[in-house]
Design an enzyme around this catalytic site. Structure first.
Site, PDB file in Angstrom:
ATOM      1  N   LYS A   1       1.608   8.036   0.519  1.00 58.17           N
ATOM      2  CA  LYS A   1       2.062   8.068   1.903  1.00 58.17           C
ATOM      3  C   LYS A   1       3.463   8.690   1.975  1.00 58.17           C
ATOM      4  O   LYS A   1       4.242   8.593   1.028  1.00 58.17           O
ATOM      5  CB  LYS A   1       2.161   6.644   2.467  1.00 58.17           C
TER       6      LYS A   1
ATOM      7  N   ASP B   1       0.839  -1.200   0.000  1.00 60.09           N
ATOM      8  CA  ASP B   1       0.000   0.000   0.000  1.00 60.09           C
ATOM      9  C   ASP B   1       0.870   1.245   0.000  1.00 60.09           C
ATOM     10  O   ASP B   1       1.402   1.653   1.028  1.00 60.09           O
ATOM     11  CB  ASP B   1      -0.915  -0.002   1.226  1.00 60.09           C
TER      12      ASP B   1
ATOM     13  N   ARG C   1     -10.869  -0.547   2.834  1.00 65.16           N
ATOM     14  CA  ARG C   1     -12.319  -0.647   3.057  1.00 65.16           C
ATOM     15  C   ARG C   1     -13.074  -0.793   1.744  1.00 65.16           C
ATOM     16  O   ARG C   1     -14.163  -1.380   1.709  1.00 65.16           O
ATOM     17  CB  ARG C   1     -12.805   0.568   3.835  1.00 65.16           C
TER      18      ARG C   1
ATOM     19  N   GLU D   1      -8.061   2.639   0.984  1.00 72.45           N
ATOM     20  CA  GLU D   1      -8.368   1.656  -0.055  1.00 72.45           C
ATOM     21  C   GLU D   1      -8.845   0.312   0.476  1.00 72.45           C
ATOM     22  O   GLU D   1      -9.617  -0.388  -0.168  1.00 72.45           O
ATOM     23  CB  GLU D   1      -7.141   1.447  -0.957  1.00 72.45           C
TER      24      GLU D   1
ATOM     25  N   ASP E   1       0.337  -4.938   4.909  1.00 77.60           N
ATOM     26  CA  ASP E   1      -1.072  -4.564   4.807  1.00 77.60           C
ATOM     27  C   ASP E   1      -1.951  -5.734   4.368  1.00 77.60           C
ATOM     28  O   ASP E   1      -3.149  -5.557   4.154  1.00 77.60           O
ATOM     29  CB  ASP E   1      -1.233  -3.379   3.842  1.00 77.60           C
TER      30      ASP E   1
END
Length: 527
Positions: A284, A277, A358, A356, A295
């Site tokens: 990020k 991620d 969810r 992302e 992740d």
């Protein structure tokens, strides 16, 4: 490791290490039998030396002493358990992990473990075996120094001494066997989490699921982008579209061989599987991105648990549902302000591409509900907000179905995984309200973990559901008990215990409902 039981006094057993766990105050006038026997053979020097070094049996204390040939073991290891009034099996599990690390440091191959006297000898035994197996775990595959030391001595043999007055039974053998399977599955999950993202991508995760399923006799189905498109999983496809690595849809099925049991409603386990991620276009910071190979820890835990569940053979189906992909920035990435359509038909305005997990889970949860499960449990490294709230060692548990929540929390407590129930309240629902779609994927900063849970709730309908936010406990920042720095495999033990307890309850209810035996022709009941 090979585990076996010994009879007689632990202090008379042979090996390289004798491990004696002790509660606070047990180094006094009336020490437990293993300590008394070892100290007597060492002419009182063991207790005297431990006392001189400040060992009092407090939690996290460890004391090691060479026996100078006066015992059949080379060294004695004393482990502090803290106050007996505060004892739980997890205390013993953590201490056993320290024993395994001590054995590794001393390059010991064999260990004698004096299981302490507790109210539940079987639970204590499971804690010892799990702690030793988990504590011996190391992820050093990519260290050249570790390759050079691959033939170095390792802890391979453990001899267990039950407390005085406890006779070994079949239940003790079963406890050791189950503990080993659970610990090995947890370590397998830790491997997946610790592997670099250039190794464990969606395709490799899918292959790991297939290999596990083949070994355990489970049905594993893997689909690619075309299957995801066919299922109209627009949220999943949106997240996956920025990566060169293709997404994978993974379905693992355990089905009982008994036809009647196979018709029972299944339990559905859902794991978040973002194999890396970056945050997507909402990129990020570097420091926040370094550990984002982890992740997919939720999916690793689900797959690890399925490998054990296959051996438990519960009287109901168990399904695992996983959507694996990467969240990457590119010319094809989904964007803030995009509107995506979910499998459930709900539309979602994207306000942050770093929210992302969810999105993928929304489509996967919808897919899971279509299998009419009795309950859904999802595990996800979902929010930094949950880490802020609960820290690195406590899982946030969300859900409004009290019975299912209670069952999960009881299973977690028995498994030694700390969880805390968090609210799922409509008071936060306004933060997900969109002016242009059915909802936004991310709201305000405040209550971020609740907001994420509320988003997921939109996709489970009336199905009993528990969401476990494992963002903190999925990775340990330091060595602690049986934990090392890195992936923890959190969730495996809880899921196995949940299924195990549910199986026991169902088998018990079936036995109660079984019809009475018919009388014989002579009018008398048999037996």
């Amino acid at each position: 490791m090979n585990f076996s039981f010994i009879s007689g006094e632990a202090a008379r057993a042979s090996g390289e290490l004798l491990v004696i766990p002790l509660f606070e105050g047990e180094t006094g006038d009336k020490p437990p039998a293993p300590l008394a026997g070892a100290s007597s053979a060492l002419e009182g020097r063991l207790v005297a030396a431990a006392t001189q070094e400040g060992f009092k049996g407090k939690a996290d204390q460890t004391f090691v002493m060479h026996t100078m040939g006066k015992l059949e073991v080379e060294r004695v290891v004393l482990l502090g358990l803290g106050s007996r009034n505060k004892y739980t099996p997890e205390v013993l599990r953590l201490a056993s992990g320290r024993a395994a690390k001590t054995a590794q440091r001393l390059k010991a191959r064999t260990l004698v473990f004096a299981v302490p006297e507790t109210q539940d000898a079987v639970a204590a035994l499971r804690a010892v075996v799990e702690g030793l197996e988990l504590g011996a775990y190391r992820f050093e595959r990519y260290k050249s120094s570790a390759r050079d030391e691959k033939n170095a001595p390792k802890l391979t043999t453990v001899r267990l001494a039950l407390p005085a007055g406890v006779e070994k039974t079949k239940e003790h053998d079963q406890a050791v066997s189950l503990a080993q399977r659970v610990a090995e599955a947890t370590n397998w999950a830790r491997d997946l989490v610790n592997e670099p993202p250039n190794v464990v991508n969606p395709e490799r995760l899918a292959k790991a699921a297939q290999d596990m399923g083949r070994d355990g006799g489970l049905k594993v189905t893997v689909g690619g982008r075309k299957e995801i498109e066919r299922l109209k999983m627009g949220l999943f496809l949106g997240v996956a579209q920025g990566s060169a690595n293709e997404p994978k849809l993974i379905h693992v099925e355990y089905t009982p061989k008994n036809a009647r049991h196979a018709k029972n409603p299944p339990v559905a386990l859902v794991g978040k599987a973002i194999t890396f991620d970056s945050g997507g276009l909402s990129l990020k910071p570097t420091d926040s991105m370094v550990d984002m190979k982890t992740d997919m820890a939720g999916s690793a835990a689900v797959l690890g648990a399925m490998s054990v569940i296959a051996t438990l053979k519960p009287p109901f189906p168990v399904h695992a549902f996983i959507g694996a992909c990467e969240n990457m920035p590119s010319g094809t990435s989904y964007r803030p302000s995009d509107i995506l359509t979910s499998r459930a038909g709900k539309t979602v305005e994207i306000t942050n591409t770093d929210a992302e997990g969810r999105l993928v889970l929304g489509d996967i949860l919808t897919w899971a509900t279509e299998h009419k499960p009795a309950a859904i449990i999802d595990l996800a490294t979902l929010t930094g907000a949950c880490v802020i709230a609960l820290g690195n060692y406590i899982v946030g548990a969300f859900g409004d179905h009290d019975a299912t929540m209670s069952d999960v929390l009881e299973a977690a407590r028995a498994a030694g995984e700390e969880m805390w129930r968090m609210p799922v309240t409509d008071l936060q629902k306004d933060s997900l309200r969109s002016e242009v779609a059915d909802m936004k994927n991310a709201g305000e900063r405040w209550g971020g973990a609740i907001n994420a849970a509320l988003f997921l709730k939109e996709f489970v309908g009336d199905t009993p559901w528990v969401h476990l936010d494992i963002a903190g406990p999925s990775v340990s920042p330091k060595e602690r008990g049986y934990l090392g720095k890195g992936g923890t495999g959190v969730g495996v033990r809880t899921l196995v215990e949940y299924v195990r307890r549910r199986a026991t309850q169902l088998e018990g209810s079936e036995a109660t409902e079984a019809p009475a035996p018919k009388p014989s022709r002579g009018g008398r009941a048999k037996g």
